[in-house]
Design a protein around this motif. Structure first.
Motif, short mmCIF file in Angstrom:
data_model
loop_
_atom_site.label_atom_id
_atom_site.label_comp_id
_atom_site.label_asym_id
_atom_site.label_seq_id
_atom_site.Cartn_x
_atom_site.Cartn_y
_atom_site.Cartn_z
N GLU A 53 0.85 -1.19 0.00
CA GLU A 53 0.00 0.00 0.00
C GLU A 53 0.88 1.23 0.00
OE1 GLU A 53 -3.52 0.40 2.60
OE2 GLU A 53 -2.65 2.32 3.24
N TYR A 54 0.64 2.10 -0.96
CA TYR A 54 1.31 3.41 -0.97
C TYR A 54 0.26 4.47 -0.65
CZ TYR A 54 3.52 7.70 -2.50
OH TYR A 54 4.03 8.99 -2.52
N HIS A 55 0.61 5.38 0.25
CA HIS A 55 -0.29 6.49 0.57
C HIS A 55 0.53 7.76 0.65
CE1 HIS A 55 -3.79 8.58 2.12
NE2 HIS A 55 -2.95 9.21 2.93
N ALA A 56 -0.04 8.85 0.12
CA ALA A 56 0.67 10.14 0.16
C ALA A 56 -0.29 11.26 0.50
CB ALA A 56 1.35 10.41 -1.19
N TRP A 57 0.28 12.33 1.01
CA TRP A 57 -0.43 13.58 1.24
C TRP A 57 0.07 14.56 0.19
CZ3 TRP A 57 1.24 10.28 5.01
CH2 TRP A 57 0.26 9.79 5.89
N THR A 58 -0.84 15.01 -0.68
CA THR A 58 -0.43 15.84 -1.82
C THR A 58 -1.36 17.02 -2.08
OG1 THR A 58 -1.66 14.45 -3.38
CG2 THR A 58 0.66 13.88 -3.00
N THR A 59 -2.61 16.95 -1.68
CA THR A 59 -3.56 18.00 -1.99
C THR A 59 -3.65 19.00 -0.83
OG1 THR A 59 -5.50 16.92 -1.02
CG2 THR A 59 -4.92 16.32 -3.30
N ALA A 60 -4.23 20.16 -1.11
CA ALA A 60 -4.41 21.15 -0.05
C ALA A 60 -5.24 20.55 1.09
CB ALA A 60 -5.07 22.41 -0.61
N ALA A 61 -6.27 19.79 0.73
CA ALA A 61 -7.09 19.15 1.76
C ALA A 61 -6.28 18.16 2.58
CB ALA A 61 -8.29 18.46 1.12
N ASP A 62 -5.39 17.41 1.91
CA ASP A 62 -4.52 16.46 2.62
C ASP A 62 -3.67 17.20 3.66
OD1 ASP A 62 -5.37 14.29 1.10
OD2 ASP A 62 -3.69 14.45 -0.31
N TRP A 63 -3.05 18.29 3.21
CA TRP A 63 -2.14 19.01 4.12
C TRP A 63 -2.90 19.59 5.31
CZ3 TRP A 63 2.46 17.45 3.40
CH2 TRP A 63 2.98 17.21 2.11
N ARG A 64 -4.13 20.01 5.07
CA ARG A 64 -4.91 20.59 6.18
C ARG A 64 -5.37 19.53 7.17
NH1 ARG A 64 -7.19 23.75 1.70
NH2 ARG A 64 -6.19 25.80 1.75
N ALA A 348 3.63 -3.58 -14.33
CA ALA A 348 4.65 -2.88 -15.10
C ALA A 348 4.17 -2.63 -16.52
CB ALA A 348 5.95 -3.67 -15.09
N GLU A 349 3.49 -3.61 -17.10
CA GLU A 349 2.96 -3.44 -18.46
C GLU A 349 1.91 -2.34 -18.52
OE1 GLU A 349 2.48 -6.32 -21.44
OE2 GLU A 349 3.00 -8.00 -20.11
N GLU A 350 1.08 -2.25 -17.50
CA GLU A 350 0.07 -1.19 -17.48
C GLU A 350 0.74 0.19 -17.48
OE1 GLU A 350 -2.78 -1.61 -14.37
OE2 GLU A 350 -3.30 -3.67 -14.90
N LEU A 351 1.83 0.31 -16.74
CA LEU A 351 2.56 1.58 -16.71
C LEU A 351 3.17 1.89 -18.07
CD1 LEU A 351 4.25 1.11 -13.24
CD2 LEU A 351 2.58 2.88 -13.80
N ARG A 455 -3.29 5.58 -10.47
CA ARG A 455 -4.32 5.43 -9.45
C ARG A 455 -4.45 3.97 -9.02
NH1 ARG A 455 -8.48 7.84 -11.88
NH2 ARG A 455 -7.91 9.87 -11.03
N ARG A 456 -4.31 3.05 -9.97
CA ARG A 456 -4.42 1.63 -9.62
C ARG A 456 -3.30 1.21 -8.66
NH1 ARG A 456 -6.67 1.15 -14.91
NH2 ARG A 456 -4.63 0.89 -15.91
#
Length: 460
Positions: A53-64, A348-351, A455-456
């Motif tokens: 599982e990869y998760h990140a904080w990237t949007t303004a809403a995420d940061w808030r 990898a093929e999808e990428l 996204r996948r």
């Protein structure tokens, strides 16, 4: 079996210089063209039985959603956090510069992240702008499945430059339950059943006292995974990327042997920055002539030397720190970089089918990969396409010259050496494998097909 310390990246690399051009949404398709010591590995994710599982904080809403102390959230196409009103000052004694300086600082603390599957490893990555006189400390703290907590582990002292502080990891941090191995936080004894049940990231942003400069962090995230040790992975069959090859410049690390001993002497030690530079340039980005002015003018492919210098981990003593390479890629305009694992060549093929090349980490002895001509305890190369029969087209920097970088590797051999977590070396000793570790660099605003593929994998 108890997992043992592992480091899965040798080094080898080479790059090419190019004029910065507009960032394309998709690298062009080529027409008609058929280190480090081992450490415990883990693979897997978007498959139903995957634990990645990869998760990140990237949007303004995420940061808030996080807890800021002295930071503000900036919007725009690349939202992030930056210093607003410093909460105080601190001293940092840089062991690699030999200096002690006072810095203003502010902090951002992520919400608690609870992966669907508790992990045995965590690898964080971040994208940030650090102007002169600024830097960032990245930390992680885990809650174990027994309800106890780890200490705050420093995963990086990071700056894109090397004059104010020296970027460094911090090996040897441990609490009797987990240990930080350069860029990976790992459970010490996976047979005990203990896992990382949740985690938080903490960013400490620094600047020179009285300065208006500030770091800006655009992305902070982590990959967790827990896959059983395995010597062999299931075989896949050719899929959506059969017959597709992306245009990626070929650079050899070996033409740099002996260059810049202060950055680990070129050659096999530069596989990671060489691979990074290939992918960065495939997206139309490259250092400027001013950036390269420090490189000896007699050296070809000076941008590879540049990548080695600015990915170099002064604590680890090499250019193979996975997140440092991703963070370096993200210093280029409108480019993002992450470190994750993926579960299979299908992903990898999808990428590749979406126009996204990838950098893979693998270890093997020579007889395990036909056509390589070498063995390695850890090496980075790029996957740029697949043949009609589904074999892997790789730009392998462990080559004698740029003209020899393009290789075709047998699908079954490649997927096994990349995705396995355990292997036998030539002496019959059990060693670790990366378990599908890869770096992915992509535009801040990806094309629709790219966004779907990312996204996948949980990346956007």
């Amino acid at each position: 079996m108890t997992s043992t310390p592992r480091r899965t990246v040798l080094a080898a690399a080479v790059a090419a210089v190019g004029t910065a051009t507009a960032l394309s949404a998709t690298p062009a398709l080529a027409a008609g063209r058929p280190g480090r010591p081992d450490r415990p590995g883990r693979p897997g994710r978007p498959h139903a039985d995957s634990t990645i599982e990869y998760h990140a904080w990237t949007t303004a809403a995420d940061w808030r959603q996080g807890t800021g102390d002295g930071v503000s959230v900036v919007g725009g196409t690349r939202p992030g956090v930056r210093i607003a009103d410093p909460v105080g000052t601190l001293e940092y004694a840089d062991p690699h510069l030999g200096t002690t300086r006072t810095w203003e600082y502010a902090t951002w603390l992520s919400p608690v992240r609870t992966p669907a599957t508790p992990g045995s490893e965590l690898i964080a990555s971040w994208n940030t702008d650090t102007p002169a006189g600024t830097w960032v400390r990245v930390e992680a703290r885990a809650t174990y499945s027994d309800g106890t907590e780890s200490p705050w582990y420093t995963l990086a002292v990071w700056a894109s430059g090397d004059e104010d502080v020296r970027r460094a990891s911090l090996d040897g941090q441990e609490d009797g339950k987990s240990t930080v191995w350069t860029d990976t936080l790992a459970i010490d004894d996976t047979d005990s059943g203990l896992r990382l049940a949740s985690y938080r990231l903490r960013l400490t942003l620094h600047r020179a006292p009285g300065s208006d400069a500030t770091p800006t962090v655009w992305r902070a995230g982590a990959m967790t995974s827990d896959v059983p040790n395995r010597f062999e992975v299931p075989a896949s069959t050719p899929g959506v990327a059969a017959g597709i090859e992306l245009t990626v410049p070929p650079y050899s690390q070996n033409v740099h042997v002996g260059r810049y001993p202060e950055y680990n002497n070129g050659g096999q030690a530069w596989c990671s920055p060489t691979s990074s530079q290939m992918i960065i340039e495939s997206w139309g980005r490259a250092p400027t002539p001013e950036d390269l002015a420090w490189v000896n003018p007699d050296y070809d492919d000076p941008q590879v030397c540049h990548a080695a210098r600015f990915t170099y981990d002064y604590e680890y003593g090499g250019c193979g720190n996975w997140p440092f390479n991703a963070a370096y890629a993200a210093t280029y305009p409108d480019l993002e970089g992450v470190v994750t694992r993926i579960a299979s060549l299908d992903e990898a093929e999808e990428l590749i089918a979406a126009g996204i090349p990838l950098i893979t980490s693998q270890s093997f002895y020579e007889a395990e990969l036909d056509g390589a001509g070498y063995g390695t305890a850890g090496h980075l190369m790029t996957v740029v396409g697949f043949t009609d029969d589904g074999d892997v087209i790789a730009n392998d920097p462990a080559s004698s010259a740029n003209s020899a970088v393009r290789r075709v590797y047998r699908r079954r051999q490649f997927e096994n050496i990349w995705l396995r977590t355990q292997r036998y070396d030539e002496a019959g000793q059990v060693r670790g494998g990366s378990g599908g570790v890869c770096y992915l660099y992509f535009p801040t605003t990806p094309a629709p097909a790219q966004r779907r593929a990312l996204r996948r994998l949980g990346l956007c």
